[in-house]
Motif scaffolding. Structure first.
Motif, short mmCIF file in Angstrom:
data_model
loop_
_atom_site.label_atom_id
_atom_site.label_comp_id
_atom_site.label_asym_id
_atom_site.label_seq_id
_atom_site.Cartn_x
_atom_site.Cartn_y
_atom_site.Cartn_z
N VAL A 86 28.22 41.29 102.48
CA VAL A 86 29.49 40.70 102.06
C VAL A 86 29.33 39.62 101.01
CG1 VAL A 86 30.64 41.27 104.23
CG2 VAL A 86 29.44 39.10 104.02
N ASP A 87 28.17 38.98 100.93
CA ASP A 87 27.99 37.92 99.94
C ASP A 87 27.47 38.45 98.60
OD1 ASP A 87 28.82 35.96 101.74
OD2 ASP A 87 26.79 35.76 102.57
N ASP A 88 27.24 39.73 98.54
CA ASP A 88 26.74 40.35 97.30
C ASP A 88 27.94 40.86 96.51
OD1 ASP A 88 25.55 41.79 95.30
OD2 ASP A 88 24.22 42.93 96.60
N ILE A 89 28.30 40.17 95.46
CA ILE A 89 29.51 40.54 94.70
C ILE A 89 29.18 41.25 93.40
CG2 ILE A 89 30.85 38.64 95.69
CD1 ILE A 89 30.52 37.19 92.98
N GLU A 90 27.92 41.38 93.01
CA GLU A 90 27.57 42.07 91.77
C GLU A 90 27.45 43.57 92.03
OE1 GLU A 90 24.10 40.04 90.17
OE2 GLU A 90 25.44 39.03 88.75
N ARG A 91 28.60 44.20 92.22
CA ARG A 91 28.60 45.60 92.66
C ARG A 91 29.60 46.45 91.88
NH1 ARG A 91 28.94 44.48 99.02
NH2 ARG A 91 28.70 46.73 99.25
N ASP A 92 29.96 45.98 90.69
CA ASP A 92 30.81 46.78 89.80
C ASP A 92 30.10 46.92 88.47
OD1 ASP A 92 32.98 48.25 88.89
OD2 ASP A 92 34.16 46.49 88.32
N LEU A 93 30.58 47.88 87.67
CA LEU A 93 30.11 47.98 86.30
C LEU A 93 30.56 46.75 85.52
CD1 LEU A 93 31.20 51.68 85.64
CD2 LEU A 93 28.88 50.88 86.14
N PRO A 94 29.82 46.32 84.52
CA PRO A 94 30.33 45.27 83.65
C PRO A 94 31.55 45.80 82.89
CG PRO A 94 28.36 46.25 82.70
CD PRO A 94 28.51 46.84 84.08
N ARG A 95 32.59 44.97 82.80
CA ARG A 95 33.85 45.41 82.20
C ARG A 95 34.42 44.33 81.28
NH1 ARG A 95 35.59 49.87 84.87
NH2 ARG A 95 34.71 50.24 86.94
N VAL A 96 35.34 44.75 80.44
CA VAL A 96 36.13 43.80 79.67
C VAL A 96 37.11 43.14 80.64
CG1 VAL A 96 37.80 43.49 77.82
CG2 VAL A 96 35.92 45.12 77.55
N GLU A 97 37.00 41.84 80.80
CA GLU A 97 37.84 41.13 81.76
C GLU A 97 38.83 40.18 81.09
OE1 GLU A 97 35.92 39.52 85.25
OE2 GLU A 97 34.11 40.71 84.86
N GLN A 98 38.73 40.03 79.79
CA GLN A 98 39.63 39.13 79.08
C GLN A 98 40.10 39.80 77.80
OE1 GLN A 98 38.02 35.26 78.36
NE2 GLN A 98 39.83 34.49 77.32
N ALA A 99 41.40 39.82 77.60
CA ALA A 99 41.98 40.48 76.44
C ALA A 99 41.71 39.66 75.18
CB ALA A 99 43.47 40.68 76.62
N VAL A 100 41.36 40.35 74.10
CA VAL A 100 41.17 39.74 72.79
C VAL A 100 41.98 40.55 71.79
CG1 VAL A 100 39.50 39.18 70.98
CG2 VAL A 100 38.85 38.96 73.39
N THR A 101 42.73 39.88 70.94
CA THR A 101 43.55 40.58 69.96
C THR A 101 42.69 41.51 69.12
OG1 THR A 101 45.05 38.70 69.84
CG2 THR A 101 45.14 40.29 68.03
N GLY A 102 43.09 42.77 69.10
CA GLY A 102 42.34 43.76 68.35
C GLY A 102 41.05 44.20 69.01
N GLY A 103 40.85 43.77 70.27
CA GLY A 103 39.60 44.08 70.96
C GLY A 103 39.72 45.26 71.89
N LEU A 152 36.52 46.02 90.18
CA LEU A 152 36.64 46.77 91.43
C LEU A 152 36.95 45.83 92.59
CD1 LEU A 152 36.25 49.62 92.73
CD2 LEU A 152 33.90 48.90 93.24
N PRO A 153 37.98 46.11 93.39
CA PRO A 153 38.27 45.27 94.56
C PRO A 153 37.14 45.31 95.58
CG PRO A 153 40.16 46.65 93.98
CD PRO A 153 39.00 47.14 93.17
N ASP A 154 37.01 44.23 96.32
CA ASP A 154 35.85 44.10 97.23
C ASP A 154 35.96 44.94 98.50
OD1 ASP A 154 37.74 42.67 98.67
OD2 ASP A 154 36.61 40.79 98.70
N ASN A 155 37.03 45.71 98.65
CA ASN A 155 37.10 46.65 99.77
C ASN A 155 36.68 48.06 99.38
OD1 ASN A 155 39.34 47.12 98.16
ND2 ASN A 155 40.73 47.55 99.86
N TRP A 156 36.22 48.25 98.11
CA TRP A 156 35.95 49.60 97.62
C TRP A 156 34.50 49.94 97.28
CZ3 TRP A 156 37.78 54.26 97.79
CH2 TRP A 156 39.14 54.45 98.07
N PRO A 157 33.53 49.03 97.30
CA PRO A 157 32.15 49.45 97.03
C PRO A 157 31.68 50.52 98.01
CG PRO A 157 32.29 47.08 96.96
CD PRO A 157 33.60 47.56 97.52
N ALA A 158 30.79 51.36 97.53
CA ALA A 158 30.24 52.41 98.39
C ALA A 158 29.39 51.83 99.51
CB ALA A 158 29.39 53.37 97.56
N GLU A 159 29.47 52.43 100.68
CA GLU A 159 28.45 52.24 101.70
C GLU A 159 27.51 53.44 101.55
OE1 GLU A 159 29.14 50.32 105.53
OE2 GLU A 159 31.29 50.64 105.18
#
Length: 578
Positions: free
Chosen positions: A213-230, A389-396
């Motif tokens: 439960v303390d391991d949160i690095e379990r998603d792909l890296p993603r764009v998390e902040q909008a940038v104009t034209g990005g 990815l929400p923390d209720n969805w990582p694979a077991e």
């Protein structure tokens, strides 16, 4: 866009089953309306548009050849489906429709679900189709069958088929970052390691957090902040956007990112003479690649192929793949056997599976919890999409890796002539193009069985019977083709005239039913797949097969000294409980 010093290793916008068309192609607009992408956008290199012609653009993009594994076979009309496209095309559609199951599958293979998606990951590592000046289309009431010489000349592979994990490493740790291009990100504090995405906390609003439960690095890296034209929000920053089409292959990609990072730590701990960031990265990548290739042969292939096939091909000094190209019989037909293994729903984790929240994770949810799906349940307003990815969805992963007869949804479907019914209406399959594909085209792109059958016909893939004869393997008789077959499938097969001239993809699936009870590929399917994958590794001078007797015992190891010798071990070394 940044200047490219060589072929790009990031494919950002491709959808599974779609293709890219060079910007110089004839009838480019028509190809775009049918769901194709411009090559410049697909590999994010505007310089390709300035090449004088299509072949030059493909060469600059590092495209490699498609060709036939069995040369000359497709040149003989008797080895192909009939040429009456107005009759054959609707007959193929009828067969494809009949292959889709109505309701849940009653069967299971003794194969863990992870092998289904390991195969999809491998497919994306090996192939990405591009067209030159003759777009090869599967659209229309009557498919245009392209002569074999034209298929070879016009169709190119946007991937280097060496099982070298381009989809993981992209353009490497020293590629410039960009807000307008997808660039595989490496950690700022340690350029030898890949960056991961973190989970979005739901604070128990929909199930529980998935251990650890303390391991949160379990998603792909993603764009998390909008940038104009990005780039769009939630865009996966990975070397192949197709690995974010469904959550199963996305979570496997996460495991590869983490396996590499742990390999970096292992190299520093066990080979301290390697001190520079570049040196450590190169060694870790080498060990990851060799482990991956070894597992492809000795776990994945040994599991899905007929007993003895791997040993037979490894023992053959000169296989069918004499040079590194992508065989059409493999990519368009035989390796698509994995589509039959896909379940309509999985025992995914304790929230969406055997547990207290929702009894299973259907394919609709596994497609929804991706960047393209909004990382949210279907129907969620876009303003409420989470950034990761929400923390209720990582694979077991234990539910995907370990077979347990008590839990049928922890097994792959049999390799047979049926596909799970959600594969008739697949989301995340229609490319973002301008103009958008018409409704008929969009419907076809979402129907996997029809799409596969039409593609094999359009590309002059020899029939299953012709391939079996050429390989010197037993041919399925007419009785074997139809005896005990589902009534609807049998009717479509006989009405289409496909009993004795069978599309290779369907033949491979039927052969598995007849020869292996759906538990592994039969002789023809096994031989094509083994010759291709082992051949690609053998033709790569940097692969593990071209080292001095390298085995996983010479690679990364666990603290107790044991080696990574299975896909389950691979997941554990990545840091996930199994």
């Amino acid at each position: 866009m940044s200047q490219s010093t060589g072929p790009r290793r990031v494919i950002a916008r491709r959808r599974h089953g779609s293709h890219a068309v060079v910007d110089q192609a004839k009838d480019l607009d028509e190809a775009l309306r049918e769901g194709a992408l411009e090559l410049t956008k697909d590999v994010q290199d505007d310089e390709l548009a300035h090449e004088v012609d299509g072949p030059s653009a493909l060469a600059a993009a590092g495209a490699t050849d498609f060709d036939y594994l069995l040369p000359g076979l497709a040149q003989i009309p008797a080895n192909l489906l009939p040429s009456d496209t107005a009759t054959v095309t609707p007959a193929l559609d009828a067969l494809g429709e009949a292959m889709i199951e109505q309701g849940a599958s009653l069967g299971n293979a003794p194969i863990a679900p992870i092998h289904t998606y390991w195969g999809q990951f491998v497919d994306h590592d090996l192939t990405a189709a591009t067209d030159n000046d003759l777009p090869i289309t599967i659209q229309g009431d009557a498919v245009t069958v392209v002569p074999p010489d034209d298929v070879i000349a016009q169709l190119k592979n946007g991937r280097n088929p060496a099982l070298n994990l381009d989809s993981v490493y992209g353009d490497g740790p020293f590629a410039p970052e960009s807000s307008t291009e997808v660039v595989v990100p490496y950690q700022q504090a340690d350029k030898a390691k890949l960056r991961l995405g973190t989970l979005t906390p739901l604070h128990g609003a929909a199930g529980v957090r998935i251990p650890p439960v303390d391991d949160i690095e379990r998603d792909l890296p993603r764009v998390e902040q909008a940038v104009t034209g990005g780039l769009d929000l939630r865009t996966p920053l990975i070397g192949d956007g197709r690995n974010d089409e469904n959550l199963a292959v996305a979570q496997l990609h996460v495991a590869f990112l983490r396996f590499h990072n742990n390999a970096v730590d292992w190299v520093r701990a066990h080979e301290p003479e390697r001190t520079g960031v570049g040196e450590v990265f190169d060694r870790a990548r080498q060990l990851v690649r060799w482990t991956y290739q070894w597992l492809c042969v000795h776990d994945y292939l040994d599991t899905v192929l007929s007993t003895g096939t791997v040993d037979q091909v490894l023992a053959t000094e000169d296989g069918l793949l004499g040079r590194p190209f992508m065989p059409l019989e493999f990519s368009v037909a035989a390796f698509r056997f994995g589509h039959s293994m896909v379940r309509g729903a999985y025992d995914w984790n304790r929230n969406f599976g055997q547990g207290d929240f929702v009894p299973e994770a259907g394919l609709d949810l596994l497609f929804a919890f991706t960047g393209r799906g909004g990382l949210a349940p279907p129907g969620t307003p876009p303003a409420q999409f989470p950034p990761t990815l929400p923390d209720n969805w990582p694979a077991e992963y234990g539910r995907l890796v370990l077979l347990d007869p008590s839990f049928p949804k922890r097994a792959a479907r049999p390799i047979d002539t049926h596909l799970a019914d959600p594969l008739a209406d697949m989301v995340n399959q229609v490319p973002d193009t301008t103009p958008a594909p018409g409704p008929d085209v969009a419907e076809l792109l979402k129907h996997l069985a029809r799409r596969n059958l039409r593609r094999g016909y359009a590309m002059s893939i020899p029939t299953g019977q012709a391939v079996a004869v050429a390989l010197g393997l037993p041919v399925l008789s007419s009785q074997e083709m139809t005896g005990g077959l589902d009534a609807g499938v049998q009717t479509a097969l006989e009405a289409g005239g496909f009993v004795d001239r069978t599309p290779l993809w369907f033949y491979v699936l039927r052969e598995s039913e007849v020869r292996s009870n759906g538990h592994a590929l039969g002789p023809v399917g096994s031989r094509i797949v083994a010759e291709t994958i082992i051949g690609q590794i053998r033709n790569d001078p940097r692969s593990y097969l071209n080292q001095t007797a390298w085995t996983p015992a010479d690679g990364v190891t666990f603290p107790d000294g044991s080696a990574v010798t299975s896909i389950a071990d691979f997941i554990r070394f990545a840091g996930f409980p199994v």
